[in-house]
Design an enzyme around this catalytic site. Structure first.
Site, short mmCIF file in Angstrom:
data_model
loop_
_atom_site.label_atom_id
_atom_site.label_comp_id
_atom_site.label_asym_id
_atom_site.label_seq_id
_atom_site.Cartn_x
_atom_site.Cartn_y
_atom_site.Cartn_z
N ASP A 35 -34.92 59.63 -27.90
CA ASP A 35 -33.64 59.78 -28.36
C ASP A 35 -32.29 59.95 -27.31
OD1 ASP A 35 -32.28 59.42 -31.71
OD2 ASP A 35 -31.13 60.15 -29.60
N LYS A 47 -27.39 42.76 -31.52
CA LYS A 47 -28.20 42.66 -32.38
C LYS A 47 -28.88 41.52 -32.71
CE LYS A 47 -30.28 46.05 -34.14
NZ LYS A 47 -30.49 46.87 -34.16
N TYR A 106 -21.25 43.81 -32.63
CA TYR A 106 -22.59 44.76 -32.81
C TYR A 106 -23.50 43.86 -33.71
CZ TYR A 106 -25.83 47.21 -36.76
OH TYR A 106 -27.06 47.10 -36.63
N THR A 123 -31.03 44.09 -38.55
CA THR A 123 -29.87 44.19 -39.57
C THR A 123 -29.25 42.76 -40.63
OG1 THR A 123 -27.58 45.01 -39.55
CG2 THR A 123 -28.01 44.07 -37.86
N ASP A 124 -29.13 42.41 -41.30
CA ASP A 124 -29.10 41.25 -42.09
C ASP A 124 -27.95 41.17 -41.33
OD1 ASP A 124 -26.95 42.68 -43.00
OD2 ASP A 124 -27.82 42.86 -45.15
N GLU A 125 -26.65 41.71 -40.93
CA GLU A 125 -25.61 41.00 -40.31
C GLU A 125 -25.97 39.68 -38.92
OE1 GLU A 125 -22.08 44.20 -38.93
OE2 GLU A 125 -23.24 45.05 -40.86
P1 NAD Z 1 -27.51 55.57 -35.70
O1 NAD Z 1 -26.00 55.25 -34.81
O2 NAD Z 1 -27.58 56.37 -37.18
O3 NAD Z 1 -28.63 55.94 -35.06
C1 NAD Z 1 -28.79 55.63 -33.86
C2 NAD Z 1 -30.01 56.25 -33.02
O4 NAD Z 1 -30.28 55.82 -31.76
C3 NAD Z 1 -29.05 57.48 -32.43
O5 NAD Z 1 -29.67 58.67 -32.98
C4 NAD Z 1 -28.73 57.40 -31.16
O6 NAD Z 1 -28.89 58.69 -29.96
C5 NAD Z 1 -30.16 56.74 -30.28
N1 NAD Z 1 -29.67 55.88 -29.32
C6 NAD Z 1 -28.51 55.45 -29.36
N2 NAD Z 1 -28.21 54.93 -27.99
C7 NAD Z 1 -29.62 54.57 -27.48
C8 NAD Z 1 -30.45 54.47 -26.54
N3 NAD Z 1 -29.95 53.78 -25.34
N4 NAD Z 1 -31.90 54.45 -26.28
C9 NAD Z 1 -32.08 56.45 -27.16
N5 NAD Z 1 -31.32 56.49 -27.56
C10 NAD Z 1 -30.38 55.43 -28.85
O7 NAD Z 1 -27.85 54.50 -36.54
P2 NAD Z 1 -28.87 53.87 -38.06
O8 NAD Z 1 -27.66 53.34 -38.74
O9 NAD Z 1 -29.85 55.26 -37.68
O10 NAD Z 1 -29.46 52.82 -37.74
C11 NAD Z 1 -31.27 52.67 -37.00
C12 NAD Z 1 -31.48 50.87 -36.48
O11 NAD Z 1 -31.21 50.10 -37.48
C13 NAD Z 1 -30.47 50.65 -35.70
O12 NAD Z 1 -30.98 49.32 -34.95
C14 NAD Z 1 -29.24 48.92 -36.76
O13 NAD Z 1 -28.87 48.55 -36.37
C15 NAD Z 1 -30.75 49.16 -37.89
N6 NAD Z 1 -29.89 48.99 -39.33
C16 NAD Z 1 -28.53 49.70 -40.03
C17 NAD Z 1 -28.89 50.06 -40.47
C18 NAD Z 1 -27.57 51.00 -41.83
O14 NAD Z 1 -27.72 50.29 -43.03
N7 NAD Z 1 -27.28 52.21 -41.01
C19 NAD Z 1 -29.52 48.27 -41.47
C20 NAD Z 1 -30.01 48.15 -41.34
C21 NAD Z 1 -30.23 48.14 -39.62
O1 DAU Z 2 -25.71 45.67 -43.15
C1 DAU Z 2 -25.99 46.32 -42.36
C2 DAU Z 2 -25.65 47.10 -41.01
O2 DAU Z 2 -24.38 48.11 -42.02
C3 DAU Z 2 -25.73 48.10 -40.62
O3 DAU Z 2 -26.59 46.41 -39.60
C4 DAU Z 2 -24.91 48.68 -40.15
O4 DAU Z 2 -26.14 49.38 -39.13
C5 DAU Z 2 -24.43 49.83 -40.50
O5 DAU Z 2 -23.48 50.83 -39.72
C6 DAU Z 2 -24.11 48.76 -41.74
O6 DAU Z 2 -22.29 47.81 -41.06
P1 DAU Z 2 -21.35 47.74 -42.16
O7 DAU Z 2 -19.56 47.62 -41.06
O8 DAU Z 2 -22.05 46.75 -43.52
O9 DAU Z 2 -21.64 49.72 -42.98
P2 DAU Z 2 -19.61 50.42 -43.08
O10 DAU Z 2 -20.35 51.83 -43.69
O11 DAU Z 2 -18.80 50.53 -41.30
O12 DAU Z 2 -18.60 50.01 -43.69
C7 DAU Z 2 -19.11 49.38 -45.22
C8 DAU Z 2 -18.35 48.06 -45.30
O13 DAU Z 2 -17.26 49.24 -46.16
C9 DAU Z 2 -17.92 47.36 -44.82
O14 DAU Z 2 -17.18 46.15 -45.59
C10 DAU Z 2 -16.19 48.33 -44.32
C11 DAU Z 2 -15.82 49.27 -45.37
N1 DAU Z 2 -15.45 49.83 -45.15
C12 DAU Z 2 -16.02 51.34 -44.36
C13 DAU Z 2 -15.43 52.02 -43.46
C14 DAU Z 2 -15.82 52.61 -42.39
C15 DAU Z 2 -14.15 50.28 -45.52
O15 DAU Z 2 -13.44 49.92 -45.88
N2 DAU Z 2 -13.46 51.95 -45.41
C16 DAU Z 2 -14.12 52.92 -43.78
O16 DAU Z 2 -13.28 53.24 -44.04
#
Ligand code: NAD
Ligand code: DAU
Length: 356
Positions: free
Chosen positions: A32, A163, A159, A133-135
């Site tokens: 990481d 992805k 983003y 991700t689903d996005e």
């Molecule tokens: P996060 O931002 O919390 O964590 C990302 C981690 O990757 C961090 O620890 C960061 O230090 C590390 N990182 C970033 N750039 C790097 C690099 N170049 N080399 C090595 N490490 C690096 O993200 P998350 O929410 O834990 O998401 C993890 C994965 O899951 C991502 O690929 C994201 O696209 C995917 N994902 C997230 C969600 C969600 O809801 N959070 C949903 C679906 C998929």
């Molecule tokens: O769908 C999977 C994705 O979900 C992952 O791939 C991403 O890494 C993860 O960050 C997340 O993306 P979203 O944009 O959906 O998550 P976020 O928590 O940023 O926002 C969720 C929803 O809430 C979105 O519709 C934006 C809204 N939002 C978010 C923030 C931060 C607000 O209304 N107010 C806020 O302050």
């Protein structure tokens, strides 16, 4: 046997590493970069545990990754590392292109070099699992069916475009070079150790601090929520039984408009940490400027994973969100420590113009 996890100090990666080592003695090499989103404190319970080898470094550092692969001979590489926050990608897409596209490309090349040099048996057993991700599928209208694996890719934010590009690279490395890959496309996660820039932890943290709860636009955008530990169990399931080259959608059939999520968080806080003046946290809800290009609705059809591999989530939204709010109430030090100077700068930039 060993696995190599990238991004294992982030929200999902760290939950994955903790769950993996709670259920198995197979060591984890955790690579990481420790960007603002990576937090070694999340892994504090593994201090001194020889099964966890933490390495600070970049997935794009070919020399480092090649050395780690040669030294530890992992049977699988699981790629969680990414820039993950949509709003940050709008303010500054460069890091997303660098890590999510170029980083994945360089990682694939390092892994391919290692995999090609393996003997027949470990070569056949090796897996590269890419966490996505689903996005990548874009945005749904109200009555559209949920995203299936066969949906077109239509990413709308820097983003999701980055992805999507990484998913395509992973696919191509399988078709062209035979690299044994698996891809998972998951919906929105929530749970412990979630960085408070994302909706649910931001609302909990702001509510407790007496700050406004910033809801973008009309708050009627829909997300499909999955408890993070269920995402981790899905990844373990796909790693074990997924068919090579396939993608698996991961989700818990939990579509909710954002405003309902915020109201639920407020209700749970009213119950678990009532305010001294008797008012509801919901009085802090504030509608703010919408996210540019904001996707209206995501919904995941997870039937392929359920039918082929027998995966099912353990939590409902009600049980998962209650656990999550309780976790944040029980862990104020973790929250305080991630609220560093860099975090405060981000909040300033993102919500400039909206009262905080
Ligand atoms: P996060 O931002 O919390 O964590 C990302 C981690 O990757 C961090 O620890 C960061 O230090 C590390 N990182 C970033 N750039 C790097 C690099 N170049 N080399 C090595 N490490 C690096 O993200 P998350 O929410 O834990 O998401 C993890 C994965 O899951 C991502 O690929 C994201 O696209 C995917 N994902 C997230 C969600 C969600 O809801 N959070 C949903 C679906 C998929
Ligand atoms: O769908 C999977 C994705 O979900 C992952 O791939 C991403 O890494 C993860 O960050 C997340 O993306 P979203 O944009 O959906 O998550 P976020 O928590 O940023 O926002 C969720 C929803 O809430 C979105 O519709 C934006 C809204 N939002 C978010 C923030 C931060 C607000 O209304 N107010 C806020 O302050």
């Amino acid at each position: 046997m060993t696995i190599l996890v990238t991004g294992g100090a982030g929200f999902i990666g760290a939950n994955f590493v903790l769950d993996w080592l709670a259920g198995s003695d197979e060591p984890v090499v955790n690579l990481d970069k420790l960007t603002y989103a990576g937090n070694p404190e999340t892994l504090a319970s593994l201090q001194g545990d020889k099964r966890h080898i933490f390495v600070q470094g970049d997935i794009g550092d070919a020399a480092l990754v090649t050395r780690l692969l040669a030294e530890h001979q992992p049977r699988a590489v699981l790629n969680f590392a990414a820039e993950s926050h949509v709003d940050r990608s709008i303010h500054g897409p460069g890091d997303f292109i660098e890590t999510n596209i170029m980083g994945t490309f360089r990682l694939l090349e390092s892994v391919r070099g290692f995999w090609m040099g393996l003997a027949d048996a470990p070569k056949a057993d090796f897996r590269f699992l890419h966490v996505s991700t689903d996005e990548v599928y874009g945005s749904l209208s109200k009555d559209d069916p949920a995203f299936a694996e066969t949906n077109r890719y239509e990413p709308n934010s820097p983003y999701s475009a980055s992805k999507a590009a990484s998913d395509h690279l992973v696919r191509a490395w399988h078709h062209t070079y035979g690299l044994p890959v698996l891809t998972t496309n998951c919906s929105n996660n929530y749970g412990p150790f979630h960085f408070p820039e994302k909706l649910i932890p931001l609302m909990i943290v702001n509510a407790l601090a007496g700050k406004p709860l910033p809801v973008y636009g009309d708050g009627m955008q829909i997300r499909d929520w999955l408890y993070v530990k269920d995402h981790c169990s899905a990844i373990r399931t796909v790693l074990k039984g997924g068919r090579l080259g396939e993608t698996y959608n991961v989700g818990g059939w939990n579509e909710k408009p954002n405003i309902e999520i915020v109201q639920t968080v407020c209700k749970l806080l009213d119950e678990l940490r009532p305010k001294a003046d008797g008012s509801s946290y919901a009085s802090q809800i504030t509608y703010v400027t919408d996210r540019p290009g904001h996707d209206r609705r995501y919904a995941i059809d997870a039937r392929k994973l359920e039918k082929e591999l027998g995966w099912k989530p353990a939590e409902t939204f009600d049980t998962g969100i209650r656990k999550t709010v309780a976790w944040y109430l029980a862990n104020p030090e973790w929250v305080a420590h991630v609220q560093s100077g860099a975090y405060r700068d981000w909040v300033q930039k993102q919500y400039a113009g909206d009262a905080q």
